[in-house]
Motif scaffolding. Structure first.
Motif, PDB file in Angstrom:
ATOM      1  N   TRP A   1     -10.400  -0.133  28.666  1.00 61.19           N
ATOM      2  CA  TRP A   1     -11.216  -1.214  28.792  1.00 61.19           C
ATOM      3  C   TRP A   1     -11.827  -1.800  27.798  1.00 61.19           C
ATOM      4  CZ3 TRP A   1     -13.799  -0.193  34.120  1.00 61.19           C
ATOM      5  CH2 TRP A   1     -12.778   0.168  35.254  1.00 61.19           C
ATOM      6  N   ILE A   2     -12.264  -0.762  26.710  1.00 57.38           N
ATOM      7  CA  ILE A   2     -12.704  -0.933  25.391  1.00 57.38           C
ATOM      8  C   ILE A   2     -12.077  -0.263  24.475  1.00 57.38           C
ATOM      9  CG2 ILE A   2     -14.946  -1.151  26.646  1.00 57.38           C
ATOM     10  CD1 ILE A   2     -15.861   1.490  25.490  1.00 57.38           C
ATOM     11  N   GLN A   3     -12.344  -0.817  23.293  1.00 59.36           N
ATOM     12  CA  GLN A   3     -11.783   0.146  21.967  1.00 59.36           C
ATOM     13  C   GLN A   3     -12.715   0.087  20.809  1.00 59.36           C
ATOM     14  OE1 GLN A   3      -8.028  -2.439  21.320  1.00 59.36           O
ATOM     15  NE2 GLN A   3      -9.590  -4.067  20.444  1.00 59.36           N
ATOM     16  N   ARG A   4     -12.448   0.817  19.742  1.00 56.47           N
ATOM     17  CA  ARG A   4     -13.418   0.954  18.617  1.00 56.47           C
ATOM     18  C   ARG A   4     -12.861   0.028  17.591  1.00 56.47           C
ATOM     19  NH1 ARG A   4     -18.510   3.110  18.745  1.00 56.47           N
ATOM     20  NH2 ARG A   4     -18.966   3.791  16.737  1.00 56.47           N
ATOM     21  N   GLN A   5     -13.961  -0.689  17.100  1.00 58.04           N
ATOM     22  CA  GLN A   5     -13.725  -1.741  16.310  1.00 58.04           C
ATOM     23  C   GLN A   5     -14.670  -1.458  14.934  1.00 58.04           C
ATOM     24  OE1 GLN A   5     -13.276  -5.790  17.165  1.00 58.04           O
ATOM     25  NE2 GLN A   5     -11.345  -5.654  18.186  1.00 58.04           N
ATOM     26  N   GLY A   6     -14.312  -0.678  13.980  1.00 54.93           N
ATOM     27  CA  GLY A   6     -15.233  -0.176  12.938  1.00 54.93           C
ATOM     28  C   GLY A   6     -16.548   0.548  13.476  1.00 54.93           C
ATOM     29  N   LYS A   7     -17.588   0.031  13.406  1.00 51.89           N
ATOM     30  CA  LYS A   7     -18.612   0.940  13.971  1.00 51.89           C
ATOM     31  C   LYS A   7     -19.358   0.478  15.413  1.00 51.89           C
ATOM     32  CE  LYS A   7     -20.343   2.207   9.429  1.00 51.89           C
ATOM     33  NZ  LYS A   7     -21.813   2.432   8.498  1.00 51.89           N
TER      34      LYS A   7
ATOM     35  N   GLU B   1     -17.349   9.272  18.676  1.00 56.21           N
ATOM     36  CA  GLU B   1     -16.676   7.999  18.040  1.00 56.21           C
ATOM     37  C   GLU B   1     -17.628   7.406  16.858  1.00 56.21           C
ATOM     38  OE1 GLU B   1     -14.242   6.884  18.767  1.00 56.21           O
ATOM     39  OE2 GLU B   1     -13.618   7.841  20.681  1.00 56.21           O
ATOM     40  N   ASP B   2     -18.915   7.846  16.871  1.00 57.18           N
ATOM     41  CA  ASP B   2     -19.812   7.366  15.590  1.00 57.18           C
ATOM     42  C   ASP B   2     -19.427   8.145  14.335  1.00 57.18           C
ATOM     43  OD1 ASP B   2     -21.022   5.554  17.043  1.00 57.18           O
ATOM     44  OD2 ASP B   2     -22.491   7.067  17.927  1.00 57.18           O
ATOM     45  N   ASN B   3     -19.237   9.436  14.434  1.00 55.56           N
ATOM     46  CA  ASN B   3     -19.102  10.170  13.094  1.00 55.56           C
ATOM     47  C   ASN B   3     -17.688  10.901  12.930  1.00 55.56           C
ATOM     48  OD1 ASN B   3     -19.377  12.625  14.513  1.00 55.56           O
ATOM     49  ND2 ASN B   3     -21.600  12.419  14.274  1.00 55.56           N
ATOM     50  N   GLY B   4     -17.056  10.884  13.969  1.00 60.25           N
ATOM     51  CA  GLY B   4     -15.655  11.656  14.012  1.00 60.25           C
ATOM     52  C   GLY B   4     -15.658  13.245  14.185  1.00 60.25           C
ATOM     53  N   LEU B   5     -16.830  13.607  14.456  1.00 62.19           N
ATOM     54  CA  LEU B   5     -16.861  15.071  14.552  1.00 62.19           C
ATOM     55  C   LEU B   5     -16.381  15.462  15.925  1.00 62.19           C
ATOM     56  CD1 LEU B   5     -20.317  16.070  13.156  1.00 62.19           C
ATOM     57  CD2 LEU B   5     -18.165  16.303  11.948  1.00 62.19           C
TER      58      LEU B   5
END
Length: 318
Positions: free
Chosen positions: A34-40, A137-141
């Motif tokens: 329903w959503i996807q990550r685009q940049g930040k 999703e913010d820092n990839g950890l």
């Protein structure tokens, strides 16, 4: 598409209304596509728009996604509620005296996860406790989420209460089971052997001590010369280790030694042990194999080759 309808909820507000961790809702909506990550930032997909998702503008927050209140009744959303996950931050509600780092370190010591540069890496034992690998999703950890029921798990409850210093334990002091996690200090009149005297004199002094009077280099009380050799090897090899560490199960089972950095349980098998001790050791071996825990036996016949045996064992786990 822009919509300023006050009846619409931001994703964060929706998570609050559903009593879900915000990170979990974002990840789940992403998994639903329903959503996807685009940049930040997050962006709506065609599927998300079909579910009523829209964008709203704010001078303070910029553009963000909002959802209709009716989404709370959507079958996929109610399914999230019935399968809630919890993070260490949420566990603080039940263990208010523990910090997030303390909880994660305790889980790592138990072997449920590993603390790495990439974040928290779930182990096979952690999967048995219902852990699921996530990613911030913010820092990839890497992160780990747990089923909400984990706060009621007997093993987790026991360990986190112990860490919080409650002093509570389910051990029966009169059971005779070697499960005590506390090591008594030497009695004031106990004289330890001079470690700087001749080797033969030290050996004779150790042999002359009663079993209850033996202490390893690191101060751990041990029950036999075999345990002494193993304990001293671990100490001199610079492996932090626990004595009589409970296994991550509800049963009153423990191992002679536990090396958290390796997730390794070590048992010293003496000759002519009582039937109850033999039964416990056999059960410990069985449980370690069932849970796929790293396990090493050192027998009485290995007393002169402890270095060789443990060096090989550690090399295989490193």
């Amino acid at each position: 598409m822009s919509n300023s309808d006050d009846s619409r909820l931001s994703t964060s507000a929706l998570a609050k209304r559903l009593k879900l961790p915000i990170q979990q809702l974002f990840v789940t909506l992403r998994d639903y596509e329903w959503i996807q990550r685009q940049g930040k930032s997050w962006a709506l997909t065609a599927k998300g728009e079909l579910q009523g998702g829209a964008y709203q503008e704010s001078q303070r927050f910029g553009r963000y996604i909002v959802w209709p209140e009716s989404l709370m009744e959507h079958p996929l959303v109610t399914a999230i509620e019935s399968n809630q996950r919890i993070m260490p931050g949420g566990m603080q509600r039940y263990y208010p005296h523990l910090g997030v780092r303390q909880i994660n370190r305790n889980f790592a010591e138990l072997g449920l996860l590993k603390l790495t540069r990439r974040g928290l890496e779930l182990t096979s034992l952690g999967e048995r406790f219902g852990g699921r690998q996530e990613r911030d999703e913010d820092n990839g950890l890497l992160l780990v989420s747990w089923p909400h029921e984990i706060v009621d798990d007997a093993v987790i409850h026991r360990e986190l209460n112990r860490l919080a210093g409650s002093g509570t334990t389910t051990d029966d002091p009169g059971s005779g089971s070697a499960t005590s996690e506390a090591v008594e200090a030497p009695a004031p009149d106990t004289v330890a052997p001079d470690l700087f005297s001749e080797a033969n004199e030290v050996s004779l002094a150790l042999e002359s001590q009663s079993e209850a009077q033996r202490y390893a280099l690191d101060g751990h009380a041990v029950d036999s010369l075999l345990q002494l050799r193993v304990c001293d090897w671990l100490y001199t090899a610079q492996f932090a280790h626990a004595r009589n560490r409970r296994l991550p199960v509800e049963e009153l089972l423990s191992a002679d030694f536990y090396v958290p950095a390796l997730g390794l349980y070590i048992e010293c098998w003496e000759r002519d042990v009582p039937t109850t001790t033999l039964t416990r050791r056999l059960r410990t071996r069985e449980v370690c194999r069932e849970l796929d825990l790293a396990y090493q036996e050192v027998t009485a016949a290995d007393i002169d080759r402890v270095d060789e045996l443990l060096t090989k064992c550690v090399a295989g786990l490193s």
